[in-house]
Scaffold this motif. Structure first.
Motif, mmCIF file in Angstrom:
data_model
loop_
_atom_site.group_PDB
_atom_site.id
_atom_site.type_symbol
_atom_site.label_atom_id
_atom_site.label_comp_id
_atom_site.label_asym_id
_atom_site.label_seq_id
_atom_site.Cartn_x
_atom_site.Cartn_y
_atom_site.Cartn_z
ATOM 1 N N ILE A 1 5.905 3.659 -0.397
ATOM 2 C CA ILE A 1 5.054 4.345 -1.372
ATOM 3 C C ILE A 1 4.169 5.320 -0.602
ATOM 4 N N VAL A 2 4.239 6.595 -0.977
ATOM 5 C CA VAL A 2 3.531 7.614 -0.195
ATOM 6 C C VAL A 2 2.269 8.161 -0.859
ATOM 7 N N LYS A 3 2.239 8.202 -2.207
ATOM 8 C CA LYS A 3 1.015 8.695 -2.854
ATOM 9 C C LYS A 3 0.996 8.377 -4.335
ATOM 10 N N LYS A 4 -0.171 8.584 -4.920
ATOM 11 C CA LYS A 4 -0.333 8.398 -6.359
ATOM 12 C C LYS A 4 0.264 9.606 -7.068
ATOM 13 N N TYR A 5 0.728 9.370 -8.294
ATOM 14 C CA TYR A 5 1.264 10.480 -9.071
ATOM 15 C C TYR A 5 0.329 10.845 -10.223
ATOM 16 N N SER A 6 -0.310 9.844 -10.803
ATOM 17 C CA SER A 6 -1.201 10.116 -11.931
ATOM 18 C C SER A 6 -2.385 9.165 -11.891
ATOM 19 N N PHE A 7 -3.318 9.380 -12.778
ATOM 20 C CA PHE A 7 -4.484 8.494 -12.851
ATOM 21 C C PHE A 7 -4.168 7.228 -13.650
ATOM 22 N N LYS A 8 -2.939 7.074 -14.125
ATOM 23 C CA LYS A 8 -2.548 5.901 -14.911
ATOM 24 C C LYS A 8 -1.815 4.859 -14.065
ATOM 25 N N GLY A 9 -1.862 4.991 -12.750
ATOM 26 C CA GLY A 9 -1.241 3.989 -11.888
ATOM 27 C C GLY A 9 0.166 4.317 -11.435
ATOM 28 N N GLU A 10 0.660 5.509 -11.757
ATOM 29 C CA GLU A 10 1.999 5.880 -11.296
ATOM 30 C C GLU A 10 1.961 6.229 -9.812
ATOM 31 N N LEU A 11 3.080 5.953 -9.142
ATOM 32 C CA LEU A 11 3.168 6.175 -7.696
ATOM 33 C C LEU A 11 4.441 6.924 -7.347
ATOM 34 N N LEU A 12 4.429 7.570 -6.189
ATOM 35 C CA LEU A 12 5.635 8.209 -5.664
ATOM 36 C C LEU A 12 6.067 7.467 -4.410
ATOM 37 N N ALA A 13 7.359 7.144 -4.354
ATOM 38 C CA ALA A 13 7.914 6.458 -3.193
ATOM 39 C C ALA A 13 8.953 7.362 -2.541
ATOM 40 N N LYS A 14 8.880 7.453 -1.215
ATOM 41 C CA LYS A 14 9.893 8.191 -0.453
ATOM 42 C C LYS A 14 10.998 7.207 -0.116
ATOM 43 N N LEU A 15 12.209 7.500 -0.587
ATOM 44 C CA LEU A 15 13.330 6.596 -0.398
ATOM 45 C C LEU A 15 14.092 6.929 0.879
ATOM 46 N N ASP B 1 -3.973 2.707 -5.574
ATOM 47 C CA ASP B 1 -4.460 2.896 -4.195
ATOM 48 C C ASP B 1 -4.101 1.717 -3.299
ATOM 49 N N ALA B 2 -4.157 0.520 -3.877
ATOM 50 C CA ALA B 2 -3.883 -0.693 -3.100
ATOM 51 C C ALA B 2 -2.427 -0.756 -2.633
ATOM 52 N N LEU B 3 -1.549 0.021 -3.256
ATOM 53 C CA LEU B 3 -0.122 -0.034 -2.920
ATOM 54 C C LEU B 3 0.350 1.129 -2.043
ATOM 55 N N ILE B 4 -0.515 2.103 -1.811
ATOM 56 C CA ILE B 4 -0.106 3.252 -0.987
ATOM 57 C C ILE B 4 0.190 2.790 0.439
ATOM 58 N N LYS B 5 1.261 3.329 0.991
ATOM 59 C CA LYS B 5 1.772 3.030 2.337
ATOM 60 C C LYS B 5 2.435 1.659 2.447
ATOM 61 N N THR B 6 2.684 0.981 1.329
ATOM 62 C CA THR B 6 3.417 -0.285 1.393
ATOM 63 C C THR B 6 4.910 0.019 1.384
ATOM 64 N N GLU B 7 5.672 -0.911 1.957
ATOM 65 C CA GLU B 7 7.118 -0.737 2.061
ATOM 66 C C GLU B 7 7.822 -1.423 0.897
ATOM 67 N N LEU B 8 8.939 -0.818 0.468
ATOM 68 C CA LEU B 8 9.717 -1.323 -0.652
ATOM 69 C C LEU B 8 11.022 -1.936 -0.145
ATOM 70 N N TYR B 9 11.407 -3.058 -0.738
ATOM 71 C CA TYR B 9 12.631 -3.759 -0.344
ATOM 72 C C TYR B 9 13.414 -4.173 -1.580
ATOM 73 N N LEU B 10 14.737 -4.288 -1.392
ATOM 74 C CA LEU B 10 15.623 -4.801 -2.427
ATOM 75 C C LEU B 10 16.554 -5.837 -1.802
ATOM 76 N N PRO B 11 17.071 -6.782 -2.605
ATOM 77 C CA PRO B 11 18.017 -7.761 -2.062
ATOM 78 C C PRO B 11 19.275 -7.078 -1.524
ATOM 79 N N LEU B 12 19.833 -7.643 -0.442
ATOM 80 C CA LEU B 12 21.022 -7.074 0.200
ATOM 81 C C LEU B 12 22.191 -6.902 -0.755
#
Length: 175
Positions: A12-26, A78-89
């Motif tokens: 997760i790299v940054k916020k997208y809106s003031f409603k809690g949306e986020l942008l993640a770099k895949l 804000d609490a989720l910015i710079k966190t890493e995303l994972y999915l099951p193998l």
């Protein structure tokens, strides 16, 4: 869920809106495969925590716009910015031919066309400009660039990768 049972999808790299949306770099060549996820694991202080996705859509080329359930404010986001995303193998698409995921070839044997049996892949070093096979040959570490021109065959059934490296490359490590 443990990290060993998952693959790294992005960050997760940054916020997208003031409603809690986020942008993640895949971290993928095919971001559209991950456009309609129901849930995702987020690494929070070393623990993988499931987050349910209310909506998601691709944003520009390799960004995924995410709206999680129960993340409804800028502070939550804000609490989720710079966190890493994972999915099951098991959600990884199966690769064919000479393509492979780094984690799947750990433990494979490397055979060189000229040299013969080189050793066992113990890790992949992708911190350099060119990713490298880290091979263990009876306690000696041998590094072979993961170059498409070197890899001639990936035999998943027998867990062997056949390579054709430049003459003398492997001998550099042994002598």
């Amino acid at each position: 869920m443990k990290k060993d049972d998952c693959f790294y999808l992005g960050k997760i790299v940054k916020k997208y809106s003031f409603k809690g949306e986020l942008l993640a770099k895949l971290d993928t060549d095919e971001p559209d495969l991950y456009d309609n996820l129901d849930a995702i694991f987020i690494d929070l202080r070393g623990n993988l925590v499931p987050f349910f996705i209310e909506s998601s859509q691709l944003h520009k080329s390799n960004l995924l716009r995410l709206k999680f359930e129960d993340v409804n404010s800028e502070a939550d986001a804000d609490a989720l910015i710079k966190t890493e995303l994972y999915l099951p193998l098991d959600l990884l698409p199966k690769l064919e031919g000479e393509k492979f995921y780094f984690h799947e070839v750990i433990g494979f044997k490397i055979k060189d066309k000229n040299f013969g049996d080189v050793g066992i892949i113990k890790a992949i070093n992708d911190s350099t400009a060119q990713a490298l096979f880290e091979i263990d040959r009876n306690g000696i570490e041998i590094l072979i660039p993961m170059n498409d021109e070197f890899i001639t065959k990936v035999d998943r059934e027998n867990k062997v990768i056949e390579v054709n490296t430049p003459e003398g490359l492997i001998e550099l490590y042994i002598e």
